[in-house]
Design an enzyme around this catalytic site. Structure first.
Site, PDB file in Angstrom:
ATOM      1  N   ASP A   1      26.296  35.002  36.284  1.00  0.00           N
ATOM      2  CA  ASP A   1      26.255  34.057  35.164  1.00  0.00           C
ATOM      3  C   ASP A   1      26.648  32.642  35.542  1.00  0.00           C
ATOM      4  OD1 ASP A   1      29.072  34.956  35.374  1.00  0.00           O
ATOM      5  OD2 ASP A   1      29.365  33.749  33.570  1.00  0.00           O
TER       6      ASP A   1
ATOM      7  N   ASP B   1      30.873  32.899  39.675  1.00  0.00           N
ATOM      8  CA  ASP B   1      31.478  34.149  40.131  1.00  0.00           C
ATOM      9  C   ASP B   1      30.392  35.147  40.498  1.00  0.00           C
ATOM     10  OD1 ASP B   1      30.471  34.922  37.681  1.00  0.00           O
ATOM     11  OD2 ASP B   1      32.407  34.881  36.676  1.00  0.00           O
TER      12      ASP B   1
ATOM     13  N   TYR C   1      33.684  36.520  27.955  1.00  0.00           N
ATOM     14  CA  TYR C   1      32.654  36.662  26.932  1.00  0.00           C
ATOM     15  C   TYR C   1      33.068  37.621  25.822  1.00  0.00           C
ATOM     16  CZ  TYR C   1      30.027  34.102  30.394  1.00  0.00           C
ATOM     17  OH  TYR C   1      29.626  33.139  31.274  1.00  0.00           O
TER      18      TYR C   1
ATOM     19  N   GLU D   1      32.075  23.948  36.920  1.00  0.00           N
ATOM     20  CA  GLU D   1      31.339  25.218  37.062  1.00  0.00           C
ATOM     21  C   GLU D   1      29.977  25.151  36.388  1.00  0.00           C
ATOM     22  OE1 GLU D   1      32.202  29.980  36.977  1.00  0.00           O
ATOM     23  OE2 GLU D   1      33.171  28.765  35.444  1.00  0.00           O
TER      24      GLU D   1
END
Length: 464
Positions: free
Chosen positions: A70, A73, A222, A442
């Site tokens: 995603d 990571d 999430y 990120e």
């Protein structure tokens, strides 16, 4: 997105001059997805990435190889991955005719996601929601090609349901079936059949995956704060678009007024915000997306416009800079802000159009927040694969903690993740180019997915 937003684009184009190479930005925004691929890689332009996670699913006796990481990571979170796939499909559906040679790579990016989702939903009564141990993964700074953290496959079932992740996957499969129908009708039919099956599962066996997975998702990975009702309606709307089956339109109409007027949003840093649901759209909250998506065919087919058009209008007014009813703030440089980390996810998903130039460099720092676009862009992004030596440069295995030296290094990342849009600047328009600042540095797949559509539009219509 849609006719309402296209009209907004046209209004904003008045007096506009060409300030960016939108075609170049479009190409790179799609190229980014190659850098996020998991599994056995085909020949691709992002050559420094190699095969990874080839045993995913083995512990559950199912093939779960493929899909996308995603962000920076190495976990596959299927809830935001499905949202990414839905939005990328929506971008192609609305603006694919303007993409030119970039349309096929966009379709390839969609299919990389749907191939994986067919695997994740291959067992009746089961939907795989996560692959990888988020807590273990986040304690390592390691290349995806080297991963030795657990690759646990977490699933929701009839006994332990997860309606939000299941319904979002159903939406992704239905949206993808629409845009892939012309190029592969048989595959599109398979996607649509699976979408209907997964939606039935999500609606029949209701529950939140928060309750199933606990700290694997909440509060940092999430966690669903707004409930799963919006994902069920969102999926039904896409299924109606794909099938023209009245049953799905009835589902949307019968349930839309049951959505809460105020919702809680839980961001990936664990922070929570409360607000009006009409103004929210993102991986967790689909309310504004539903209203804008549905408004188009309500107007075209002269269907009951309530509450879709009114709510869509309220949403638009909530984000326009000069609106007296706006629910967001803007920096002095003109960037939209909402509470929580990784602000660019809101910029691209909520506006889809207003702030493209800011992202590409028309801002107080004259900095492009897309890696590889322009002359001044982030070089130290929070991304494991980008920041560690590539397999070509250093074939030897890099252990979990050995990567820490690269995480803290002041050197630029050795591998350019071209097209990645980072979390973005602070509210004072400042930006710290250092990977330790997760919120600013990120990149995330669902930042890029809606941006693809906006860039395609501006490529075709750079000025009025």
């Amino acid at each position: 997105m849609m006719m309402v937003m296209t009209m907004m684009m046209m209004m904003l184009m008045v007096g506009r001059v060409i300030s960016q190479d939108y075609g170049d930005a479009l190409t790179k925004s799609i190229l980014f997805f190659e850098g996020q691929r998991s599994g056995k890689l085909p020949p691709q332009r992002m050559t420094w990435r190699k095969d990874s996670a080839l045993d995913d699913g083995n512990g559950s006796n199912v093939d779960l190889v493929g899909g996308y990481y995603d962000a920076g990571d190495n976990v596959k979170f299927n809830f935001p991955m499905a949202f990414t796939t839905t939005l990328l499909s929506w971008s192609v559906l609305e603006f694919g005719e303007f993409m030119g040679s970039d349309r096929q790579p966009a379709l390839d990016a969609i299919r990389w996601g749907t191939d994986y989702f067919l695997k994740a939903t291959s067992i009746p009564g089961t939907v795989f929601a996560i692959v990888g141990d988020p807590n273990a993964d986040h304690s390592c700074w390691q290349r995806p090609e080297d991963m030795d953290t657990p690759r646990t496959a977490y699933a929701v079932t009839t006994a332990n349901p997860g309606s939000e992740v299941s319904a979002e996957i159903a939406a992704a499969l239905a949206a993808s079936a629409i845009v892939l129908q012309a190029s592969d009708s048989q595959y599109s039919h398979e996607l649509l059949n699976r979408a209907e099956m997964v939606f039935q599962f999500a609606d029949t066996y209701r529950g939140s995956y928060n309750d199933v997975f606990g700290d694997v998702v909440c509060p940092y990975y999430y966690c669903d704060g707004s409930g799963f009702a919006d994902e069920l309606i969102w999926a039904a709307a896409w299924l109606y678009k794909a099938t023209n089956n009245q049953t799905y339109w009835d589902y949307v109409q019968n349930n839309i007024n049951n959505l809460p007027k105020d919702i809680k949003r839980i961001d990936t840093d664990g922070s929570t915000t409360q607000g009006g649901s009409f103004a929210e759209f993102g991986w967790d909250t689909k309310h504004a997306g539903i209203n804008i998506f549905v408004s188009k065919w309500v107007m075209e087919r002269q269907l009951n416009p309530s509450p879709f058009i009114h709510s869509a209008d309220r949403f638009i007014c909530s984000i326009l800079p000069e609106s007296p009813s706006k629910s967001v703030t803007y920096s002095s440089g003109g960037l939209l802000f909402k509470p929580g980390p990784c602000n660019m996810q809101h910029v691209t998903a909520l506006t889809f159009l207003l702030l493209v130039d800011y992202i590409l460099g028309k801002n107080p720092l004259s900095m492009s927040y897309m890696v590889g676009y322009g002359n001044n862009f982030p070089h130290k992004i929070h991304h494991r694969a980008s920041s560690l030596p590539s397999m070509d440069a250093q074939p030897a295995h890099i252990e979990c903690q050995e990567g820490s030296q690269y995480f803290h290094s002041q050197d630029p990342n050795p591998n350019l993740l071209v097209g990645a849009v980072v979390g973005g600047p602070a509210e004072d328009d400042s930006y710290v180019d250092f990977r330790v600042d997760v919120s600013q540095s990120e990149p995330i797949t669902y930042i890029n997915a809606p941006l693809v559509g906006a860039l395609a539009y501006f490529k075709q219509f750079p000025f009025s």
